[in-house]
Design an enzyme around this catalytic site. Structure first.
Site, mmCIF file in Angstrom:
data_model
loop_
_atom_site.group_PDB
_atom_site.id
_atom_site.type_symbol
_atom_site.label_atom_id
_atom_site.label_comp_id
_atom_site.label_asym_id
_atom_site.label_seq_id
_atom_site.Cartn_x
_atom_site.Cartn_y
_atom_site.Cartn_z
ATOM 1 N N CYS A 116 0.818 -1.227 0.000
ATOM 2 C CA CYS A 116 0.000 0.000 0.000
ATOM 3 C C CYS A 116 0.845 1.266 0.000
ATOM 4 O O CYS A 116 0.347 2.349 -0.273
ATOM 5 C CB CYS A 116 -0.952 -0.013 1.199
ATOM 6 S SG CYS A 116 -2.102 -1.385 1.100
ATOM 7 N N HIS A 257 -3.729 6.990 2.042
ATOM 8 C CA HIS A 257 -4.048 5.672 1.495
ATOM 9 C C HIS A 257 -5.468 5.313 1.933
ATOM 10 O O HIS A 257 -5.856 5.553 3.077
ATOM 11 C CB HIS A 257 -3.046 4.651 2.024
ATOM 12 C CG HIS A 257 -3.407 3.247 1.696
ATOM 13 N ND1 HIS A 257 -3.598 2.820 0.403
ATOM 14 C CD2 HIS A 257 -3.638 2.162 2.489
ATOM 15 C CE1 HIS A 257 -3.914 1.545 0.412
ATOM 16 N NE2 HIS A 257 -3.963 1.121 1.668
ATOM 17 N N ASN A 287 -10.186 -0.415 -1.384
ATOM 18 C CA ASN A 287 -8.740 -0.292 -1.265
ATOM 19 C C ASN A 287 -8.098 -0.815 -2.552
ATOM 20 O O ASN A 287 -8.096 -2.020 -2.797
ATOM 21 C CB ASN A 287 -8.275 -1.087 -0.033
ATOM 22 C CG ASN A 287 -6.778 -0.989 0.198
ATOM 23 O OD1 ASN A 287 -6.036 -0.508 -0.660
ATOM 24 N ND2 ASN A 287 -6.335 -1.451 1.345
HETATM 25 N N1 COA Z 1 -19.062 -9.511 7.056
HETATM 26 C C1 COA Z 1 -19.632 -9.796 8.241
HETATM 27 N N2 COA Z 1 -18.926 -10.113 9.329
HETATM 28 C C2 COA Z 1 -17.577 -10.170 9.211
HETATM 29 C C3 COA Z 1 -16.932 -9.886 8.000
HETATM 30 C C4 COA Z 1 -17.724 -9.552 6.883
HETATM 31 N N3 COA Z 1 -17.199 -9.277 5.686
HETATM 32 N N4 COA Z 1 -15.604 -10.014 8.177
HETATM 33 C C5 COA Z 1 -15.418 -10.355 9.445
HETATM 34 N N5 COA Z 1 -16.611 -10.456 10.091
HETATM 35 C C6 COA Z 1 -16.884 -10.801 11.459
HETATM 36 C C7 COA Z 1 -15.698 -11.434 12.147
HETATM 37 O O1 COA Z 1 -15.662 -12.818 11.854
HETATM 38 C C8 COA Z 1 -15.978 -11.159 13.599
HETATM 39 O O2 COA Z 1 -16.914 -12.084 14.048
HETATM 40 P P1 COA Z 1 -16.819 -12.678 15.557
HETATM 41 O O3 COA Z 1 -16.897 -11.476 16.455
HETATM 42 O O4 COA Z 1 -17.993 -13.579 15.620
HETATM 43 O O5 COA Z 1 -15.498 -13.368 15.616
HETATM 44 C C9 COA Z 1 -16.669 -9.803 13.553
HETATM 45 O O6 COA Z 1 -17.130 -9.623 12.212
HETATM 46 C C10 COA Z 1 -15.803 -8.634 13.948
HETATM 47 O O7 COA Z 1 -14.601 -8.714 13.237
HETATM 48 P P2 COA Z 1 -13.447 -7.716 13.540
HETATM 49 O O8 COA Z 1 -12.201 -8.249 12.941
HETATM 50 O O9 COA Z 1 -13.443 -7.332 14.981
HETATM 51 O O10 COA Z 1 -13.906 -6.423 12.743
HETATM 52 P P3 COA Z 1 -13.160 -5.070 12.709
HETATM 53 O O11 COA Z 1 -13.964 -4.037 13.350
HETATM 54 O O12 COA Z 1 -11.732 -5.192 13.126
HETATM 55 O O13 COA Z 1 -13.131 -4.775 11.147
HETATM 56 C C11 COA Z 1 -11.670 -4.887 9.241
HETATM 57 C C12 COA Z 1 -12.495 -5.676 10.264
HETATM 58 C C13 COA Z 1 -10.961 -5.862 8.314
HETATM 59 C C14 COA Z 1 -12.590 -4.003 8.457
HETATM 60 C C15 COA Z 1 -10.642 -4.013 10.002
HETATM 61 O O14 COA Z 1 -9.943 -4.796 10.940
HETATM 62 C C16 COA Z 1 -9.653 -3.333 9.097
HETATM 63 O O15 COA Z 1 -9.999 -2.438 8.355
HETATM 64 N N6 COA Z 1 -8.387 -3.711 9.201
HETATM 65 C C17 COA Z 1 -7.352 -3.104 8.391
HETATM 66 C C18 COA Z 1 -7.449 -3.665 7.025
HETATM 67 C C19 COA Z 1 -6.648 -2.941 6.031
HETATM 68 O O16 COA Z 1 -6.735 -1.764 5.940
HETATM 69 N N7 COA Z 1 -5.851 -3.673 5.273
HETATM 70 C C20 COA Z 1 -5.174 -3.177 4.128
HETATM 71 C C21 COA Z 1 -3.830 -2.700 4.376
HETATM 72 S S1 COA Z 1 -3.719 -1.093 4.953
#
Ligand code: COA
Length: 334
Positions: A116, A257, A287
């Site tokens: 990224c 980003h 993204n």
């Molecule tokens: N739809 C529905 N539920 C989902 C899901 C989806 N697409 N993806 C994950 N979940 C569920 C998980 O399984 C989890 O369930 P559980 O509580 O029963 O275990 C729940 O939702 C919460 O997941 P969590 O990981 O706590 O969500 P979050 O608030 O951290 O958001 C992301 C997840 C991926 C959006 C977030 O962590 C993020 O943006 N991370 C950075 C990613 C990124 O930017 N990457 C690129 C490089 S910069």
């Protein structure tokens, strides 16, 4: 840093594939819902390239438009740098393919892998070439066909990414004129496993077992990446601003980003930059990895917000972990 020649950024263009994948369409593919995706990320839809579309295919129209806007011909380019994690091929570099398609007959070309942060890393290379006097004009690209790397059975990653391409023309200007004033980059390889493609490189070549375990696709520990991103994005921009004695009032546009609205908002807050100065395209693009910053710059330019003399802060964080920030004054000046 004392330079006798400043690298100025004079034109931008972007290109998105036509097909749109909405959150509603993803509901039919994995166990997710529009409300979850929108509230957790801010993303509503993303563009997805038609099968067989390569990064150089997406880059070509962006590059042609960018040269037109810079009012230069392809054979005036000295170099092409492509920041991408989804190159057309392992060999040749996508930059070489683009150089040929663009008929940039004099240009050297190479690719650079920094996930990224790929666009800022490419920009940093171009700035060094130009500041040293070894090049006059460089096309700096950030582009990814993330749909080729994403597992559409993994709801935790497939909702985040989209395809796209963008580029800027960087050229030699006067030392006291507009251009790239300063930049910094950082890296923490201990975070590598949290955001990676486990197989398909030399560490784990593709074989039947790899494919059955789907290890050729992007894997991510979202929460770990999220925590690091919130901290590092803000720190990277803050450190550069402190070095340059800038406050939020000295920044006209923050172009971060585009990974998650919940990463961008606290970054802007910590820097004292109002959200009215932040360019965001993740709602409609997701993204796009290497392409997020040039695509957002292109949006700002098309909206008339990126004009000559505009003071811009770029900042990125991603796989590696790797991060970077860049402060520049846009355009050729008067
Ligand atoms: N739809 C529905 N539920 C989902 C899901 C989806 N697409 N993806 C994950 N979940 C569920 C998980 O399984 C989890 O369930 P559980 O509580 O029963 O275990 C729940 O939702 C919460 O997941 P969590 O990981 O706590 O969500 P979050 O608030 O951290 O958001 C992301 C997840 C991926 C959006 C977030 O962590 C993020 O943006 N991370 C950075 C990613 C990124 O930017 N990457 C690129 C490089 S910069």
């Amino acid at each position: 840093m004392l330079v006798t020649c400043r690298a100025r950024v004079v034109a931008v263009a972007g290109h998105l594939p036509e097909r749109v994948l909405t959150n509603a369409m993803l509901e039919d593919m994995v166990d997710t819902c529009d409300e979850w995706i929108t509230s957790r990320t801010g993303i509503r839809e993303r563009h997805i390239a038609a099968p067989g579309t390569s990064v150089s295919d997406l880059l070509l129209p962006a590059a042609q438009r960018c040269l037109e806007r810079a009012e230069i011909e392809a054979d005036q380019l000295d170099g092409i740098i492509v920041g991408t994690i989804t190159p057309d091929h392992v060999i040749p570099a996508t930059g070489n393919v683009l150089q040929h398609k663009l008929k940039a007959s004099r240009a050297w070309a190479f690719d650079l892998i920094n996930a990224c942060n790929g666009f800022i890393a490419a920009l940093s290379c171009a700035a060094s070439w130009i500041e040293s006097g070894r090049a006059q004009r460089i096309l700096v690209c950030g582009a990814d066909v993330m749909s080729s790397l994403v597992d559409y059975q993994d709801r935790e990653t497939c909702i985040l990414f989209g395809d796209g391409a963008g580029c800027v023309v960087v050229e030699a200007g006067t030392a006291d004129g507009p251009g790239i004033i300063d930049l910094l980059m950082g890296s923490d390889g201990s975070g590598a496993a949290n955001l990676c493609v486990p197989a398909s490189g030399s560490a784990e070549p593709i074989n039947g077992e790899v494919l059955s375990q789907r290890r050729q696709f992007l894997h991510q520990d979202g929460q770990v990446v999220f925590k690091h991103a919130v901290r590092r994005m803000a720190e990277a921009a803050d450190e550069l601003m402190q070095r340059l004695h800038l406050t939020g009032d000295d920044i006209d546009l923050l172009v971060p980003h585009q990974a998650n609205r919940r990463i961008i908002e606290p970054t802007a807050r910590r820097l004292g930059i109002g959200m009215d100065k932040v360019i965001m395209n993740l709602e409609l693009c997701g993204n796009t990895t290497g392409a997020t910053i040039p695509l957002a710059l292109n949006d700002a330019w098309q909206e008339g917000r990126l004009t000559d003399g505009c003071r811009v802060m770029l900042v990125a964080f991603g796989g590696g972990f790797a991060w970077g920030s860049c402060y520049l004054v846009w355009g050729r000046g008067t």
